[in-house]
Design an enzyme around this catalytic site. Structure first.
Site, PDB file in Angstrom:
ATOM      1  CE  LYS A  13      72.248 122.010  50.748  1.00 60.68           C
ATOM      2  NZ  LYS A  13      71.283 121.041  51.264  1.00 60.68           N
ATOM      3  NE  ARG A  88      78.146 115.919  55.399  1.00 58.51           N
ATOM      4  CZ  ARG A  88      77.362 115.767  54.310  1.00 58.51           C
ATOM      5  NH1 ARG A  88      77.815 116.120  53.136  1.00 58.51           N
ATOM      6  NH2 ARG A  88      76.180 115.245  54.414  1.00 58.51           N
ATOM      7  NE  ARG A 127      64.415 115.544  42.733  1.00 57.64           N
ATOM      8  CZ  ARG A 127      65.442 115.770  43.549  1.00 57.64           C
ATOM      9  NH1 ARG A 127      66.349 114.823  43.763  1.00 57.64           N
ATOM     10  NH2 ARG A 127      65.546 116.907  44.175  1.00 57.64           N
ATOM     11  NE  ARG A 160      68.097 110.423  40.896  1.00 64.37           N
ATOM     12  CZ  ARG A 160      68.397 111.678  40.567  1.00 64.37           C
ATOM     13  NH1 ARG A 160      69.276 111.907  39.623  1.00 64.37           N
ATOM     14  NH2 ARG A 160      67.848 112.696  41.182  1.00 64.37           N
ATOM     15  NE  ARG A 171      70.731 112.517  50.796  1.00 66.83           N
ATOM     16  CZ  ARG A 171      70.352 113.212  49.711  1.00 66.83           C
ATOM     17  NH1 ARG A 171      69.407 112.740  48.925  1.00 66.83           N
ATOM     18  NH2 ARG A 171      70.913 114.347  49.437  1.00 66.83           N
TER      19      ARG A 171
END
Ligand SMILES: [Zn+2]
Length: 214
Positions: A13, A88, A127, A160, A171
């Site tokens: 996004k 949201r 990542r 992370r 999530r």
């Protein structure tokens, strides 16, 4: 141009938002960024919201809504904006509709970026971030020259907590239960543009521009 960008976490996004804001010359109104910048916000509602963020709690809808409305009133948003991270849930969407109707403003487009969970988990889960400078790498798509070491400063590359598979899955679960229904809500109004977010940044950008008739 008044738009909302939607899609699961990790779908890209932010990149699409940058393209759209640049193209239309509109501000990127991201609730994520707003909440991160609350420390500078001296308004009553800003301080209230910060007290929730500081406790690690979700900011209640009434407060989030007010913060977004305040942001929409600023000069740079007069002729358009891109909302990211808001609404949201469907309660926020209904509240926003009420607010916009009072202000005689209409949302022109809702861009919904889509990608399968496995791809999102692979993208985010791979990542790695430099502990020292924050440079971002990826275990398959953007490898450092030496595994685990930052090219720029030799810093150690870490994963992370936000990027760990368990966090991403949690999530995604929250997204599907609370935020995805918002797309159905806007679909009934006929404003949703669905975009395949699985390709390269260039491919996704091209799809978005084409869908918007640009
Ligand atoms: Zn580094």
């Amino acid at each position: 141009m008044r738009m909302i960008i939607m899609g699961p976490p990790g779908v890209g996004k932010g990149t699409a938002a940058a393209l759209l804001c640049n193209h239309y010359g509109i501000p990127h109104i991201s609730t994520g960024n707003i909440f991160r910048e609350l420390y500078k916000d001296q308004t009553e509602v800003g301080k209230k919201a910060k007290s929730y963020v500081d406790r690690g709690e979700l900011v209640p809808d009434e407060i989030t809504n007010l913060i977004v409305y305040n942001r929409l009133l600023q000069d740079d948003a007069k002729n358009g904006f891109l909302l990211d991270g808001f609404p949201r849930n469907t309660d926020q969407a209904k509240a926003l509709d009420g607010y916009l109707a009072e202000s005689h403003i209409k949302i022109d487009a809702v861009v919904n970026l889509k990608a399968p969970d496995e791809l999102i988990i692979e993208r985010i889960g791979g990542r790695r971030v430099c502990e020292t400078c924050g440079a971002v790498y990826h275990v398959t798509n953007l490898k450092p020259k030496v595994e685990g070491i930052c090219d720029k400063d030799g810093g150690k590359l870490i994963q992370r907590v936000d990027d760990m598979e368990a966090t991403i899955k949690r999530r995604l679960g929250v997204y599907y239960s609370q935020t995805e229904p918002v797309i159905g809500y806007y679909e009934k109004k006929g404003a949703v543009i669905h975009i395949d977010g699985t390709g390269t940044i260039e491919a996704v950008n091209a799809l978005i521009m084409k869908a918007l008739g640009e």
